[in-house]
Write an enzyme that holds these catalytic residues in place. Structure first.
Site, PDB file in Angstrom:
ATOM      1  CB  SER A 302      -0.923   0.007   1.222  1.00  0.00           C
ATOM      2  OG  SER A 302      -1.825  -1.077   1.175  1.00  0.00           O
ATOM      3  CB  SER A 303       4.335   2.113   0.828  1.00  0.00           C
ATOM      4  OG  SER A 303       4.989   1.152   0.027  1.00  0.00           O
TER       5      SER A 303
END
EC number: 3.4.16.4
Length: 582
Positions: A302-303
């Site tokens: 998700s980064s």
């Protein structure tokens, strides 16, 4: 014969002997004069040559390897004078040095050598003139060896590399071999820069080996320049301390932290765990020496979700105040499902990032051409070398396919199907923090930053950065990354590690972000590999490390707090702030 006749005959005999002696002396004198005249007049060079062979020597002026310091002059690598003990077997056997058994036993004991092995080695080396016995002796050991006074055993000056920061900078600085050649890290990358050229002089020495005359310079010594890094040792030590605590607490396999200066592109800290002591490498395994921040890649999870938002905004597919319907909390793509943890319904772009919605970013990614979406990854530095020149640096992997399925695009939007390094992740967030400008990264301290390249629209970068602030606010996944007195923008990441045939039970937890939000100065990426136990999310494992390192670094750099409320957030985003869902 009368008495007088006998006396006369004796005098004549004496005179004859006297003249013979005088003649012999004169002949010897003439011979010496002739020989001297021959040598001095007819063949003078031979006499000079023989004299020079006995007294002229070439003296080497050793140039030590230069220093490596941090940006504030703190020494990270220094060369200290030591000595090597060596043996001339010819002198040893001529003077029967091996008969000094007790002295040899004492020598072997202080050098931690086996006496019988050394004796056998000396026997095999009878025809040699130089044999090393031990390298890099400390001054105390050198003095002890000198006092033993064993014929044929001598000391030779040399240097040894010492690393004051030890394991804190081990992966970045690297180390040298016994001959001062760089093997790992910056010692290897800048080996020629750090290494000078020894000078040579022709000198005349007396019988005692003392220099009595300097004849000429054969080769000028070239001294190397010190290497001044961009690293701030205070931040480096803090980052290592916090990362080590986190990896030990969560029983993680490894971890990395990278700290970048948003304004200049300088690397202020780069640490990894587990580390090692470069001053004592006995038993060191090769895998522990690699700089994981640049060599190891991982699926970021998700980064990298902000890249889907950036692509959609840049393509004009959505506005910064757009709302995306994520009901019913899942979507089917080509027979596969993309799911959120629950049904969030209609979400703003800020809320999509705050809640880390897979459905939301998938819809944003599918709203733009795949070429443009991939271009966003490339423009932020993924898939390419950062240019630092560190050994073993990886470029990561971005797959190029002729055809992309919708599911493949969706998984790419939430960080699967792509691999990056911790350094690349930090660089991407530094671009966001600098208003879409990519500064060339540097591990060397720069006086004037190199020209930056505009890779994102400034307004798009500011809008996404403002949205990322909601991740560290109430309701976000990165609460532990908050820094008292400062506004932080960042994103958590939790990715499941791939195994043959699918995904296993191990995870990579990450958090990347910038601060202070109103005028970003620092970008930090934290990656923790394979945390054990029930807590393996980026918000639980990596975000606290980010918060502690960012808090300490901001104060060390005397950066003023900026947490003055939502009005300031609206100001930096051009009046288009999307308040976080609470």
């Amino acid at each position: 014969m009368s008495k007088q006749a006998k006396v006369t005959k004796g005098h004549q005999h004496f005179a004859w002997r006297f003249y013979c002696v005088i003649g012999a002396v004169l002949l010897l004198f003439v011979a010496l004069i002739s020989r001297a005249a021959y040598i001095q007049v007819l063949e003078p060079d031979r006499l000079r040559l023989e004299g020079d062979m006995r007294s002229l020597r070439t003296k080497t002026e050793t140039v030590q390897r230069s220093l490596i310091t941090d940006r504030n002059g703190v020494e990270l690598a220094v060369s200290v004078p030591v000595e090597a003990v060596w043996v001339d077997p010819k002198i040893l056997f001529e003077k029967d040095g091996l008969s000094m058994t007790r002295r040899w036993e004492a020598l072997c004991e202080v050098l931690d050598l086996d006496f019988d092995t050394v004796m056998a080695r000396m026997e095999k080396s009878k025809g040699k003139r130089f044999v090393y016995l031990q390298r890099q002796l400390s001054p105390a050991m050198s003095s002890y060896v000198k006092n033993l006074k064993i014929p044929g055993v001598y000391l030779k000056p040399e240097s040894r590399r010492f690393y004051p920061a030890g394991e804190v900078t081990a992966h970045l600085i690297g180390f040298t071999d016994i001959d001062d050649r760089g093997l790992e890290g910056l010692e290897r990358s800048y080996d020629q820069w750090l290494t000078g050229t020894d000078g040579k002089r022709k000198v005349r020495k007396d019988r005692g080996g003392r220099v009595i005359e300097s004849i000429e310079v054969l080769e000028e010594a070239q001294k190397p320049q010190d290497l001044v890094l961009s690293i701030d040792q205070r931040i480096q030590a803090l980052a290592y301390q916090e990362l080590k605590k986190a990896t030990e607490y969560h029983r993680a396999t490894s971890g990395s932290v990278v700290v970048l200066d948003v304004k200049t592109g300088e690397v202020l800290a780069m640490v990894n765990t587990p580390s090692y002591n470069p001053n004592n490498r006995k038993g060191l395994k090769n895998h522990r020496t690699r700089n994981r921040a640049v060599t190891d890649t991982f699926e970021p999870g998700s980064s990298v979700k902000p890249l889907a938002v950036i692509s959609a905004l840049d393509a004009g597919a959505v506005d910064s105040d757009a709302v995306v319907d994520t009901s019913p909390g899942w979507m089917r793509l080509g027979g596969r499902q993309v799911r959120d943890s629950r049904n969030y319904g209609e979400m703003s772009l800020a809320t999509i990032l705050q809640k880390s919605s897979n459905v939301g970013v998938s819809k944003l990614a599918l709203s733009v051409p795949i070429e443009q979406f991939l271009g966003t990854f490339y423009s932020l530095g993924f898939g390419s070398d950062t240019g630092l020149g560190l050994p073993g640096e990886s470029t990561g992997v971005i797959h190029e396919r002729r055809r992309w399925s919708d599911f493949e695009v969706a998984t790419l939007s939430f960080g699967y199907g792509i691999t990056v390094t911790p350094l690349q992740l930090a660089q991407a967030y530094a671009v966001l923090g600098s208003g879409g400008q990519m500064h060339p990264l540097s591990i060397i301290k720069v006086d004037e930053p190199l020209p930056a390249k505009q890779v994102l629209e400034p307004q798009v970068a500011r809008d996404v950065l403002t949205m990322l602030h909601s991740v560290t606010e109430e309701g976000g996944t990165g609460l532990s990354a908050r820094v008292p007195g400062y506004m932080v923008a960042g994103k958590t990441g939790t990715s499941r590690k791939a195994v043959a045939g699918g995904y296993g039970d191990d995870y990579v937890a990450s958090f990347a972000g910038v601060a202070p939000l109103t005028d970003p100065r620092l970008a930090i990426a934290v990656v923790v590999n394979e945390p054990a136990g029930d807590r393996y999310y980026g918000g639980d494992v990596a975000a606290p490390v980010f918060g502690q390192v960012m808090a300490g670094a901001l104060r060390m750099m005397n950066i003023a707090p900026d947490d003055v409320g939502d009005s300031r957030i609206a100001a930096i985003s051009g009046g288009k702030a999307d308040g976080p869902a609470r």
